[in-house]
Scaffold this active site. Sequence first.
Site, PDB file in Angstrom:
ATOM      1  NE  ARG A 151      -3.977  -1.619   2.500  1.00 17.27           N
ATOM      2  CZ  ARG A 151      -5.234  -1.597   1.838  1.00 17.27           C
ATOM      3  NH1 ARG A 151      -5.633  -0.384   0.928  1.00 17.27           N
ATOM      4  NH2 ARG A 151      -5.841  -2.328   1.937  1.00 17.27           N
ATOM      5  CG  HIS A 174     -12.908   6.139  -0.628  1.00 20.34           C
ATOM      6  ND1 HIS A 174     -14.060   5.703  -0.615  1.00 20.34           N
ATOM      7  CD2 HIS A 174     -12.264   5.677  -1.722  1.00 20.34           C
ATOM      8  CE1 HIS A 174     -14.266   5.340  -1.770  1.00 20.34           C
ATOM      9  NE2 HIS A 174     -13.348   5.245  -2.539  1.00 20.34           N
TER      10      HIS A 174
END
Length: 308
Positions: free
Chosen positions: A88, A175
């Site tokens: 990530r 989000h």
Amino acid sequence: MARKISIIGAGMTGATTAHWLAERELADLVLVDVVKGLPQGKSLDLLEAMPVIGKDVRVIGSNDYAATDGSDIVVITAGLPRKPGMSREDLLNTNADIVKKATEETLKRSPNAIYIILTNPLDTMCYVTMKVGGLPRERVIGQAGILDSARMRAFVALELGVSVENVACYVLGGHGDSMVPLTRHSNVAGVPLNEMLPADKLAAIVDRTRKGGGEIVALLKQGSAFYAPSAAIAQMAESIIKNKNLILPCSIYLQGEYGLKDIFFGVPAQLGSTGLVKVIEYKLNNEEKAMVEKSAVEVKESISALKL
Ligand code: APR
């Protein structure tokens, strides 16, 4: 003079944003991408659709940022998807470099532009644009909450067999999986959701909403959602261009609202011709506050992994 919206990244979300925007006849459109021929081809195709739908919108595509000169709004969708073996953090810093360049190159040509960001990880990419551009928070707005809320609205409407127009849902927060669907504030024609749906059905809808992005990725096998995210961008752009002052869930840089600071976070935001006009604050109960705090920790971790 016609208004101008430039979209950086002519991939699935960028091109589909252009499509929704052209239908609304809000502004002339520019698509920019690094891939040779891609923005030119898609914009020419879209331009050729204008006589059919009866909209006078000029659409141009380019690999050169010069085409974005004098934009009222810049939409950034450019970025890479996560590849196998990529962490990530790797993705975060790769996309941060892309968003940084897109911000610098557009801002020098459109010093008054309002930025709408879509590239993931969304809240962190908004932070990149604001910091790199030295922009006031009013001019950097992230799209996530409209999409998350729209997913929840669609599922509720399907479950109850009512019009999507009667369903109001509010999803706050980052989000990601920690987003905060506000079931207490969400309603169907004014009736709270928990009075319209049994607890297990409501819990299933909340769960499906949280995993909404992943559900589509799993179905598509490659790529991610693009119709709904880009429709959301078009709604934000319309509120800005027309100074409609719609209140929409957006990622906004918080300065104390919801007890949070120095973080982009999904909150209800009033959007007008200057960008963010006002953050709307809900009164949250302790359970909701705890969910907001948990989500904020995730966004903070992502921002701290940034190497700007
Ligand atoms: N400058 C301009 N465009 C770029 C650059 C760059 N430096 N790097 C990549 N792009 C372009 C790609 O060539 C591609 O056309 O960005 C586009 C991204 O499009 P898609 O791969 O189709 O991705 P999309 O589905 O549009 O999603 C874009 O939005 O929702 C988020 O997570 C998603 O970060 C992703 C972004």
